[in-house]
Design an enzyme around this catalytic site. Structure first.
Site, PDB file in Angstrom:
ATOM      1  N   ASP A 285       0.779  -1.207  -0.147  1.00 14.65           N
ATOM      2  CA  ASP A 285      -0.050  -0.043   0.016  1.00 14.65           C
ATOM      3  C   ASP A 285       1.078   1.264   0.131  1.00 14.65           C
ATOM      4  OD1 ASP A 285      -2.038   1.831   0.016  1.00 14.65           O
ATOM      5  OD2 ASP A 285      -3.175   0.660   1.682  1.00 14.65           O
TER       6      ASP A 285
HETATM    7  C1  NOJ Z   1      -3.938   4.063   0.193  1.00 14.50           C
HETATM    8  C2  NOJ Z   1      -4.963   3.084   0.341  1.00 14.50           C
HETATM    9  O1  NOJ Z   1      -5.328   2.366   1.307  1.00 14.50           O
HETATM   10  C3  NOJ Z   1      -5.208   1.923  -0.827  1.00 14.50           C
HETATM   11  O2  NOJ Z   1      -6.452   1.565  -0.793  1.00 14.50           O
HETATM   12  C4  NOJ Z   1      -5.153   2.776  -2.145  1.00 14.50           C
HETATM   13  O3  NOJ Z   1      -5.189   1.688  -3.248  1.00 14.50           O
HETATM   14  C5  NOJ Z   1      -3.959   3.186  -2.116  1.00 14.50           C
HETATM   15  N1  NOJ Z   1      -3.835   4.458  -1.256  1.00 14.50           N
HETATM   16  C6  NOJ Z   1      -3.532   3.897  -3.482  1.00 14.50           C
HETATM   17  O4  NOJ Z   1      -4.386   5.197  -3.883  1.00 14.50           O
END
Ligand code: NOJ
Length: 750
Positions: A285
């Site tokens: 993430d």
């Molecule tokens: C953080 C989020 O937790 C995740 O779900 C998302 O896909 C990513 N950022 C990318 O934007």
């Protein structure tokens, strides 16, 4: 007698896909072995630096020139957050024509519930209990996004969530493992297509794993899930998505029992690769690798980069830990070259499978016509209609008669909030294309509609309701739209109080006091505690955030052109203090036995006990609405529910037959649900678990006999010996319209 084999069909569907998509054979680019040979040929030509470059994902946000040099040097494998097709073509051109090996980019975006055409939030989609419609919606998202060059979405989110305080509950399918797994398959099929071709958008199943169990419902917080909970409750949706062919997976932010997911070898290797057989790409993430330093799981970026890559991470999203430190870690021998090679194989493979080498570019002109196509808007409207849950309908308050309706007062902060009805994670949805309830009602009823918002936004505290009350007195019917704006749910947007915010409840009270018929629609990202608001309306529709076509969908439901059929994908609570309360809990040693609540008892000084069972003195043991609940304008009756046998072997398939009658005046859909309880196990088992459902359409007055099936191996669980199997013994099975209704049938497994 019509036979419907829910689970069997799904299993067969899954198997077909496993032998095809899961094995990559459905890609138009060649067979498995041809793809692997291409991967190896390319890998053998790459320098270590070029390999590490592929493992680096960066976010756009500037001009193409800002990244051009890094692309030429082969330092970037993927870019997220660029959606302009002209820029994407240019980024691809530089990568393909100006870098040494010409490897195209994987362009990613959070396309969570639609791209331009926005569908209901995933929690709303789950309320449809309609995997076919959810697949159709995900396909629409893929068609729109891929036409602009986005070939990778960070969706579906498969986090089971039992705590509505958690803002990201909006992004998942709710509390149930089986429902989540069916939604997972549907979205993977929809995004990727049944064949991988130029309209395929690689799915990314996330967040692996346990993220939804954040302590206290506070985002990013630690989780303490046991291995058995992980295996029985949290992992099955991931397993289903892997079987459906999901090409990528994202690690989660949380640490579970002290180990952050991004550095957790047990879940990323032993479980994901070895047990679930996942052979796709694992991405972190956003900065979740770097955040392992904040967790206190590593000393610095270099340390956590080593931990992540060794745990099984292939691509780094925005920590810049791989690009900065992997070369050095390999030279020092801290990370083996083979670990890097394996990661790069997973990245090259998906680029080949998506056909990016053959055609990295999109047709910018053609992409325009794909956005908001009429069929897309139609699918979004149908999804919003099916996702709305009718929670109350006193004395048939709904539907209203469009022919005879007089003056309509439209009120509430969500009646005309085009951005907010799209919900969280709707980056590319546009206000100008969103149809609000006010717009839809005006379009249909013109001057009969009077609009007095009452509150300009949900959190507004001080308000005078004189104008809106006066307008209500002038009206025949009041349509109030309340809830929460998009910003109040989603990532990091958690709440510790789940009542309607601001003065919304007071607004409803004032409206009800006029004596007029009050119809409330709630737009929200979570199940709010709307118990007291139910008293101040004649009917309530719960629509979550319904997306681009929310307005027409709600108008159709209110005026009977569509009949509500959504069911709660999560337990609705009376008060936030009941968290966590979910239908598939284990049985306590002292189950609630209808003891009286505090308010019904004369409390005497010195009294020492009010009963010794498991409940709250003030709110009892039951929720406001159970899982799987939802009313209709018609009524359904279940009868003649019978099992084909009284005893089954673990390899059998249970057939349960029943008759469903639509006993009301409207053609409508019913979501038939099958629940099972395993009475005694090597470990205690849930009081009920969903094991099948089917959405059926019945005409008014129609009566139909049907059979649903549940393979006995669906009843397997991870028991005391740490193995997954069906434990022989006594079971119960329900066929009903929600998780709290019906009478059980008994059977044995031998
Ligand atoms: C953080 C989020 O937790 C995740 O779900 C998302 O896909 C990513 N950022 C990318 O934007």
């Amino acid at each position: 007698m019509k036979e419907i084999r829910i689970s069997l069909l799904l299993t067969l569907g899954g198997l077909l896909l496993l032998t095809s998509c899961g094995g990559h054979k459905l890609s138009t680019v060649g067979s498995d072995s041809e793809v692997e040979a291409r991967v190896e040929r390319l890998l053998s030509r790459m320098t270590l630096a070029e390999k590490i470059g592929q493992m680096n994902q960066i976010s756009a946000g500037g001009e193409v020139a800002d990244y051009a040099e890094a692309l030429r040097k082969g330092q970037v494998g993927s870019i997220l957050n660029e959606v302009d097709p002209v820029k994407i073509n240019e980024l691809q051109r530089i990568s393909v024509e100006e870098s040494r090996l010409g490897i195209p980019l994987l362009v990613a975006r959070d396309v969570i519930h639609g791209f331009h055409t926005v569908f209901p939030i995933p929690l709303g989609l789950a309320a449809t209990f309609d995997p076919a419609l959810v697949e159709e919606g995900a396909r629409v998202a893929a068609l729109e996004a891929t036409s602009q060059g986005v070939r990778w979405t960070f969706s579906p989110m498969l986090d089971i969530a039992r705590d509505p305080r958690w803002g990201r509950i909006a992004e998942g399918s709710g509390e149930d493992t089986w429902l989540d797994a069916r939604m997972a398959e549907a979205m993977v099929y929809g995004y990727q297509g049944r064949d991988l071709d130029s309209t395929s958008m690689a799915a990314c199943i996330k967040h692996f794993v346990g993220y939804g169990a954040a302590e206290g419902g506070r985002d990013y917080n630690s989780t303490f899930l046991t291995e058995r909970q992980l295996r029985n409750i949290y992992l099955p949706p991931f397993e289903a998505a892997v079987k459906a062919g999901a090409q990528t997976l994202m690690t989660s932010f949380n640490d579970n029992d002290g180990v952050p997911s991004t550095g957790n070898t047990f879940v990323l290797k032993d479980v994901l690769r070895d047990e679930l057989g996942f052979d796709g790409l694992v991405v972190t993430d956003w900065n979740s690798m770097g955040e392992m330093v904040s967790h206190g799981f590593g000393t610095d970026r270099k340390d956590v980069a080593a931990k992540a890559v060794k745990a099984g991470v292939d691509m780094d999203m925005m920590t810049f830990g791989f690009i900065s430190h992997l070369e050095e870690l390999v030279s020092s021998g801290a990370v083996k070259r083979s670990v890097i090679d394996d990661a790069v194989r997973n990245i090259l493979r998906i680029k080949i499978l998506l056909g990016l080498f053959e055609n990295p570019y999109v047709d910018v002109e053609a992409s325009r016509a794909v956005q908001y196509a009429p069929a897309h808007l139609d699918a979004a409207r149908r999804s919003a209609e099916e996702s709305a849950i009718l929670l109350k309908n006193d004395a048939g308050a709904l539907p209203l008669d469009a022919g005879s309706v007089g003056r309509i007062l439209v009120t509430g902060p969500l009646a005309d909030a085009p951005h907010d009805q799209l919900g969280t994670w709707a980056f590319d949805g546009e206000k100008t294309h969103t149809v609000t309830p006010l717009a839809a009602l005006r379009e249909r009823f013109g001057a009969k509609v009077e609009y007095v918002p009452g509150l300009t936004y949900s959190r507004q505290e001080r308000a005078r309701f004189d104008d809106v009350v006066a307008a209500a007195r002038r009206a025949d019917v009041v349509l109030a739209f309340v809830g929460e704006e998009a910003i109040l749910s989603g990532e990091a947007h958690c709440l510790s109080d789940l009542d309607l915010v601001g003065s919304q409840s007071a607004l409803l009270e004032a409206l009800k006091a006029t004596g007029k018929k009050v119809i409330v629609t709630v737009f929200a990202g979570r199940p709010l505690t709307i118990g007291r608001d139910l008293q101040n309306c004649d009917a309530m529709l719960y629509s979550f955030h319904p997306g681009t076509m929310g307005g027409p969908a709600v108008a159709n439901l209110i005026f009977g052109d569509a009949v509500p059929s959504g069911k709660t994908p999560i337990t609705f609570l009376k008060t936030v203090g009941q968290v966590p309360m979910y239908y598939n809990h284990n049985m306590t040693g002292r189950p609630y036995n209808n003891e009286r609540l505090m308010k019904d008892i004369e409390l005497e000084a010195g009294q020492t006990s009010l009963g010794n069972t498991s409940y709250y003195l003030d709110s009892g043991a039951s929720p406001l609405f159970p899982f799987g609940y939802g009313l209709s304008y018609t009524s359904f009756e279940y009868s003649d529910i019978k099992l084909d046998k009284s005893s089954y072997s673990p390899s059998d398939v249970i057939s349960v037959s029943f008759t469903l009658a639509n006993t009301g005046k409207y053609d409508a859909d019913e979501v038939v649900q099958v629940y099972v309880r395993d009475l005694v196990g090597s470990v205690t088992r849930p009081v009920k678990e969903l094991k099948g459902f089917e959405r059926l359409s019945l005409r008014a007055g129609e009566k139909r006999s049907m059979t649903l099936t549940v393979p006995v191996d669906e009843l397997a669980f991870w028991g005391l010996d740490g193995k997954k199997k069906v434990e022989p013994g006594d079971f119960q099975l329900w066929v009903a319209g929600d998780s709290a209704s019906g009478a059980p049938l008994s059977f044995k497994v031998q």
